[in-house]
Motif scaffolding. Structure first.
Motif, short mmCIF file in Angstrom:
data_model
loop_
_atom_site.label_atom_id
_atom_site.label_comp_id
_atom_site.label_asym_id
_atom_site.label_seq_id
_atom_site.Cartn_x
_atom_site.Cartn_y
_atom_site.Cartn_z
N VAL A 18 4.74 -7.39 0.27
CA VAL A 18 5.75 -6.63 -0.47
C VAL A 18 7.03 -7.45 -0.56
O VAL A 18 7.23 -8.43 0.18
CB VAL A 18 6.05 -5.26 0.18
N ALA A 19 7.89 -7.04 -1.46
CA ALA A 19 9.18 -7.69 -1.63
C ALA A 19 10.00 -7.58 -0.35
O ALA A 19 9.77 -6.68 0.47
CB ALA A 19 9.93 -7.05 -2.80
N PRO A 20 10.96 -8.47 -0.14
CA PRO A 20 11.71 -8.47 1.12
C PRO A 20 12.45 -7.18 1.44
O PRO A 20 12.61 -6.82 2.60
CB PRO A 20 12.69 -9.64 0.93
N SER A 21 12.89 -6.46 0.41
CA SER A 21 13.66 -5.24 0.63
C SER A 21 12.80 -3.97 0.61
O SER A 21 13.30 -2.87 0.83
CB SER A 21 14.75 -5.11 -0.44
N ALA A 22 11.51 -4.13 0.34
CA ALA A 22 10.63 -2.96 0.21
C ALA A 22 10.24 -2.40 1.57
O ALA A 22 10.20 -3.12 2.57
CB ALA A 22 9.38 -3.34 -0.58
N VAL A 23 9.93 -1.11 1.60
CA VAL A 23 9.39 -0.47 2.80
C VAL A 23 7.98 -0.99 3.02
O VAL A 23 7.21 -1.16 2.06
CB VAL A 23 9.38 1.07 2.63
N ARG A 24 7.62 -1.26 4.27
CA ARG A 24 6.29 -1.79 4.58
C ARG A 24 5.27 -0.65 4.64
O ARG A 24 5.24 0.11 5.62
CB ARG A 24 6.29 -2.53 5.92
N PRO A 25 4.40 -0.52 3.65
CA PRO A 25 3.37 0.53 3.70
C PRO A 25 2.23 0.12 4.63
O PRO A 25 2.02 -1.06 4.89
CB PRO A 25 2.90 0.62 2.25
N ASP A 26 1.48 1.10 5.09
CA ASP A 26 0.29 0.83 5.91
C ASP A 26 -0.89 0.65 4.96
O ASP A 26 -1.33 1.61 4.32
CB ASP A 26 0.04 2.00 6.86
N VAL A 27 -1.40 -0.57 4.88
CA VAL A 27 -2.53 -0.84 3.98
C VAL A 27 -3.80 -1.17 4.75
O VAL A 27 -4.72 -1.78 4.23
CB VAL A 27 -2.18 -2.01 3.01
N SER A 28 -3.84 -0.76 6.01
CA SER A 28 -4.99 -1.10 6.86
C SER A 28 -6.21 -0.23 6.59
O SER A 28 -7.30 -0.53 7.06
CB SER A 28 -4.60 -0.98 8.34
N SER A 29 -6.03 0.85 5.84
CA SER A 29 -7.15 1.72 5.48
C SER A 29 -7.20 1.87 3.96
O SER A 29 -6.22 1.59 3.26
CB SER A 29 -6.99 3.10 6.12
N ILE A 30 -8.32 2.34 3.47
CA ILE A 30 -8.46 2.52 2.02
C ILE A 30 -7.47 3.57 1.52
O ILE A 30 -6.82 3.38 0.49
CB ILE A 30 -9.90 2.91 1.66
N GLU A 31 -7.35 4.66 2.28
CA GLU A 31 -6.41 5.70 1.86
C GLU A 31 -4.97 5.20 1.89
O GLU A 31 -4.16 5.54 1.03
CB GLU A 31 -6.56 6.94 2.75
N GLY A 32 -4.66 4.37 2.90
CA GLY A 32 -3.32 3.80 2.98
C GLY A 32 -3.03 2.88 1.81
O GLY A 32 -1.93 2.87 1.25
N LEU A 33 -4.04 2.08 1.43
CA LEU A 33 -3.87 1.18 0.30
C LEU A 33 -3.68 1.97 -0.99
O LEU A 33 -2.82 1.64 -1.81
CB LEU A 33 -5.09 0.26 0.18
N LYS A 34 -4.48 3.02 -1.18
CA LYS A 34 -4.34 3.85 -2.38
C LYS A 34 -2.94 4.47 -2.45
O LYS A 34 -2.31 4.49 -3.51
CB LYS A 34 -5.40 4.94 -2.39
N SER A 35 -2.46 4.93 -1.31
CA SER A 35 -1.12 5.52 -1.26
C SER A 35 -0.06 4.49 -1.62
O SER A 35 0.90 4.79 -2.35
CB SER A 35 -0.86 6.09 0.14
N ALA A 36 -0.23 3.26 -1.12
CA ALA A 36 0.73 2.19 -1.43
C ALA A 36 0.72 1.85 -2.91
O ALA A 36 1.77 1.62 -3.52
CB ALA A 36 0.40 0.95 -0.60
N LEU A 37 -0.46 1.83 -3.50
CA LEU A 37 -0.58 1.53 -4.93
C LEU A 37 0.09 2.61 -5.77
O LEU A 37 0.82 2.32 -6.73
CB LEU A 37 -2.06 1.42 -5.32
N LEU A 38 -0.14 3.86 -5.41
CA LEU A 38 0.45 4.96 -6.17
C LEU A 38 1.96 5.05 -5.97
O LEU A 38 2.69 5.44 -6.89
CB LEU A 38 -0.22 6.28 -5.77
N GLY A 39 2.42 4.67 -4.78
CA GLY A 39 3.84 4.79 -4.48
C GLY A 39 4.69 3.62 -4.94
O GLY A 39 5.91 3.75 -5.09
#
Length: 254
Positions: A113-134
């Motif tokens: 992610v960009a340097p100023s972005a919040v770090r999402p949890d992408v360790s699971s499929i649901e987490g990755l989907k949430s990061a993509l949508l958000g």
């Protein structure tokens, strides 16, 4: 100095000069075309090959698709490094030498992610989907990982929802540069192109259940001006020193 000693010295000087002249006469200028994802490992192979052979190696860096296009359109080099499926395609076209394909690294897809972005949890499929949508904006490569991700987003059921905010820069573009410049919030590319880059936040690989691996290989061009030297360079891609750098760069040596 005794006459005998002078003669011996002259013989040694002449032998050294002859050896140097012979080395210079047999040294080759090797041209290599390789993708950015392999820069650390190919550079290590170049360094060791130059030391052991006395040859000169000139490397041009580009994206996997740009490399494929250049060779398809007739560019001639000694060695082509590319994703294995592209090597096979070019071999079928008669551009690369049958039987010369040399696999040396396996790479997986990473997320940053960009340097100023919040770090999402992408360790699971649901987490990755949430990061993509958000994410407000998403950037993926135009190479092998990008093609896979486009299909993956659809299979995850979010393709249509995020389509308008996904961008793909031209082949060879560095996703890390796009993120660092604040031109996208969430990015995906080969881990070796994200892991050690300053100015971004590397999150890790995409989940193992949906991970996709790219094999990187080298092959000799069928019209390689320095075919024998090219064969020697292919062997250097699998030397222990190169393998150590492959691993350090975030890929798996083969």
């Amino acid at each position: 100095m005794k006459p005998h000693s002078i003669v011996v010295l002259l013989i040694r000087v002449l032998c050294a000069a002859a050896a140097a002249s012979c080395l210079q006469a047999t040294a080759a200028d090797l041209r290599v075309l390789a993708p950015n994802a392999t820069k650390a490992s190919v550079s290590e192979a170049v360094t060791n090959f130059v030391k052991s052979s006395g040859n000169t190696v000139i490397v041009s860096w580009a994206g996997t698709e740009a490399i494929t296009k250049r060779i398809t359109e007739g560019e001639v080099v000694d060695i082509v490094v590319n994703a294995a499926q592209n090597i096979d395609r070019l071999t079928t076209q008669g551009k690369l030498s049958q039987g010369s394909r040399t696999d040396f690294a396996r790479s997986s897809i990473g997320v940053a992610v960009a340097p100023s972005a919040v770090r999402p949890d992408v360790s699971s499929i649901e987490g990755l989907k949430s990061a993509l949508l958000g994410a407000k904006s998403i950037v993926i490569s135009s190479g092998t990982s990008g093609r896979y991700l486009s299909d993956l987003f659809n299979s995850l059921g979010v393709g249509d929802q995020i389509k308008a905010k996904v961008k793909q820069p031209p082949s060879g573009a560095q996703i890390a540069d796009v993120l660092a410049a604040g031109e996208a919030e969430l990015g995906f590319q080969q881990i070796s192109e994200l892991l050690h880059v300053d100015g971004i936040q590397f999150l890790g690989p995409i989940p193992a259940e949906i991970q996709n691996y790219t094999i990187y290989s080298g092959a000799a061009h069928t019209r390689a001006p320095e075919f024998e030297a090219a064969q020697a360079f292919l062997r250097a891609l699998r030397e222990p020193e190169t393998a150590a750098v492959v691993r350090k760069s975030g890929m798996e040596p083969l």
